[in-house]
Design a protein around this motif. Sequence first.
Motif, PDB file in Angstrom:
ATOM      1  N   HIS A   1       0.824  -1.206   0.000  1.00  0.00           N
ATOM      2  CA  HIS A   1       0.000   0.000   0.000  1.00  0.00           C
ATOM      3  C   HIS A   1       0.860   1.260   0.000  1.00  0.00           C
ATOM      4  N   THR A   2       0.355   2.284  -0.628  1.00  0.00           N
ATOM      5  CA  THR A   2       0.885   3.626  -0.432  1.00  0.00           C
ATOM      6  C   THR A   2       0.325   4.139   0.886  1.00  0.00           C
ATOM      7  N   VAL A   3       1.191   4.711   1.709  1.00  0.00           N
ATOM      8  CA  VAL A   3       0.781   5.258   2.998  1.00  0.00           C
ATOM      9  C   VAL A   3       1.066   6.758   3.006  1.00  0.00           C
ATOM     10  N   SER A   4       0.111   7.512   3.431  1.00  0.00           N
ATOM     11  CA  SER A   4       0.280   8.963   3.487  1.00  0.00           C
ATOM     12  C   SER A   4      -0.203   9.508   4.822  1.00  0.00           C
ATOM     13  N   TRP A   5       0.310  10.675   5.123  1.00  0.00           N
ATOM     14  CA  TRP A   5      -0.149  11.448   6.270  1.00  0.00           C
ATOM     15  C   TRP A   5      -0.880  12.678   5.755  1.00  0.00           C
ATOM     16  N   PHE A   6      -2.019  12.921   6.358  1.00  0.00           N
ATOM     17  CA  PHE A   6      -2.788  14.132   6.115  1.00  0.00           C
ATOM     18  C   PHE A   6      -2.954  14.841   7.459  1.00  0.00           C
ATOM     19  N   ARG A   7      -3.321  16.098   7.400  1.00  0.00           N
ATOM     20  CA  ARG A   7      -3.620  16.810   8.639  1.00  0.00           C
ATOM     21  C   ARG A   7      -4.793  17.749   8.424  1.00  0.00           C
ATOM     22  N   GLN A   8      -5.464  18.012   9.513  1.00  0.00           N
ATOM     23  CA  GLN A   8      -6.604  18.923   9.454  1.00  0.00           C
ATOM     24  C   GLN A   8      -6.595  19.819  10.670  1.00  0.00           C
ATOM     25  N   ALA A   9      -6.457  21.104  10.414  1.00  0.00           N
ATOM     26  CA  ALA A   9      -6.496  22.101  11.468  1.00  0.00           C
ATOM     27  C   ALA A   9      -7.942  22.579  11.629  1.00  0.00           C
TER      28      ALA A   9
ATOM     29  N   MET B   1      -9.522  22.640   5.592  1.00  0.00           N
ATOM     30  CA  MET B   1      -9.663  21.382   4.878  1.00  0.00           C
ATOM     31  C   MET B   1      -8.530  20.443   5.251  1.00  0.00           C
ATOM     32  N   ARG B   2      -8.803  19.160   5.111  1.00  0.00           N
ATOM     33  CA  ARG B   2      -7.748  18.176   5.330  1.00  0.00           C
ATOM     34  C   ARG B   2      -6.749  18.297   4.180  1.00  0.00           C
ATOM     35  N   GLU B   3      -5.447  18.317   4.534  1.00  0.00           N
ATOM     36  CA  GLU B   3      -4.424  18.503   3.518  1.00  0.00           C
ATOM     37  C   GLU B   3      -3.362  17.424   3.570  1.00  0.00           C
ATOM     38  N   PHE B   4      -2.813  17.145   2.398  1.00  0.00           N
ATOM     39  CA  PHE B   4      -1.731  16.175   2.274  1.00  0.00           C
ATOM     40  C   PHE B   4      -0.474  16.715   2.935  1.00  0.00           C
ATOM     41  N   VAL B   5       0.210  15.841   3.688  1.00  0.00           N
ATOM     42  CA  VAL B   5       1.465  16.216   4.331  1.00  0.00           C
ATOM     43  C   VAL B   5       2.641  15.476   3.694  1.00  0.00           C
ATOM     44  N   ALA B   6       2.538  14.148   3.620  1.00  0.00           N
ATOM     45  CA  ALA B   6       3.625  13.347   3.067  1.00  0.00           C
ATOM     46  C   ALA B   6       3.085  11.969   2.739  1.00  0.00           C
ATOM     47  N   GLY B   7       3.747  11.318   1.768  1.00  0.00           N
ATOM     48  CA  GLY B   7       3.332   9.975   1.391  1.00  0.00           C
ATOM     49  C   GLY B   7       4.512   9.148   0.941  1.00  0.00           C
ATOM     50  N   ILE B   8       4.366   7.829   1.061  1.00  0.00           N
ATOM     51  CA  ILE B   8       5.419   6.921   0.640  1.00  0.00           C
ATOM     52  C   ILE B   8       4.771   5.708  -0.012  1.00  0.00           C
ATOM     53  N   THR B   9       5.267   5.341  -1.194  1.00  0.00           N
ATOM     54  CA  THR B   9       4.671   4.225  -1.924  1.00  0.00           C
ATOM     55  C   THR B   9       5.231   2.890  -1.439  1.00  0.00           C
TER      56      THR B   9
ATOM     57  N   ASN C   1       4.246  22.537   2.138  1.00  0.00           N
ATOM     58  CA  ASN C   1       4.036  23.199   3.421  1.00  0.00           C
ATOM     59  C   ASN C   1       4.968  22.688   4.525  1.00  0.00           C
ATOM     60  N   VAL C   2       5.564  21.531   4.337  1.00  0.00           N
ATOM     61  CA  VAL C   2       6.430  20.973   5.377  1.00  0.00           C
ATOM     62  C   VAL C   2       7.783  20.533   4.825  1.00  0.00           C
ATOM     63  N   LYS C   3       8.036  20.833   3.586  1.00  0.00           N
ATOM     64  CA  LYS C   3       9.272  20.390   2.956  1.00  0.00           C
ATOM     65  C   LYS C   3      10.498  20.922   3.713  1.00  0.00           C
ATOM     66  N   GLY C   4      11.460  20.027   3.912  1.00  0.00           N
ATOM     67  CA  GLY C   4      12.660  20.401   4.635  1.00  0.00           C
ATOM     68  C   GLY C   4      12.557  20.226   6.138  1.00  0.00           C
ATOM     69  N   ARG C   5      11.326  19.987   6.631  1.00  0.00           N
ATOM     70  CA  ARG C   5      11.134  19.816   8.077  1.00  0.00           C
ATOM     71  C   ARG C   5      10.561  18.444   8.426  1.00  0.00           C
ATOM     72  N   PHE C   6       9.762  17.883   7.560  1.00  0.00           N
ATOM     73  CA  PHE C   6       9.126  16.588   7.810  1.00  0.00           C
ATOM     74  C   PHE C   6       9.684  15.542   6.850  1.00  0.00           C
ATOM     75  N   THR C   7       9.818  14.329   7.349  1.00  0.00           N
ATOM     76  CA  THR C   7      10.181  13.204   6.493  1.00  0.00           C
ATOM     77  C   THR C   7       9.274  12.016   6.804  1.00  0.00           C
ATOM     78  N   ILE C   8       9.007  11.208   5.806  1.00  0.00           N
ATOM     79  CA  ILE C   8       8.173  10.026   5.965  1.00  0.00           C
ATOM     80  C   ILE C   8       9.017   8.790   5.711  1.00  0.00           C
ATOM     81  N   SER C   9       8.735   7.747   6.447  1.00  0.00           N
ATOM     82  CA  SER C   9       9.435   6.488   6.262  1.00  0.00           C
ATOM     83  C   SER C   9       8.472   5.344   6.563  1.00  0.00           C
ATOM     84  N   ARG C  10       8.897   4.138   6.260  1.00  0.00           N
ATOM     85  CA  ARG C  10       8.072   2.979   6.552  1.00  0.00           C
ATOM     86  C   ARG C  10       8.951   1.798   6.922  1.00  0.00           C
TER      87      ARG C  10
END
Length: 122
Positions: free
Chosen positions: A32-40, A44-52, A62-71
């Motif tokens: 599965h592709t796994v992603s993180w979304f957030r909603q303030a 609206m709920r927005e995409f944060v990061a995803g990994i295939t 909005n978070v580039k350079g500060r957030f990383t995704i891994s699995r």
Amino acid sequence: QMKLEESGGGLVQPGDSLRLSCTASGRPLFDHTVSWFRQAPGKMREFVAGITSTFNSRVGDNVKGRFTISRDNAKNAAYLQMSDLKLEDTAIYYCAARTGAQAFHNFEYFYWGQGTQVTVSV
């Protein structure tokens, strides 16, 4: 049926770091592709990061350079490492999964967790 559960949220100060975890049960996560979304609040709920499934990752502008995704497929889990947190990162963070390629809209995801609250406050 896949169940997703997020953990790791909390109350932090600006500049702090947090690591969110998303653990799957019921079926394997590896294909599965796994992603993180957030909603303030009020937004609206927005995409944060995803990994295939092949470990290709994307991070939102909005978070580039500060957030990383891994699995870690052996643990049936995915992670969101957040650093240099800002007040505007305050939101409920959701983990989502789908079969197929990376996708950036919440309607493209079938499986969702209940969310974990991240609050950044002075």
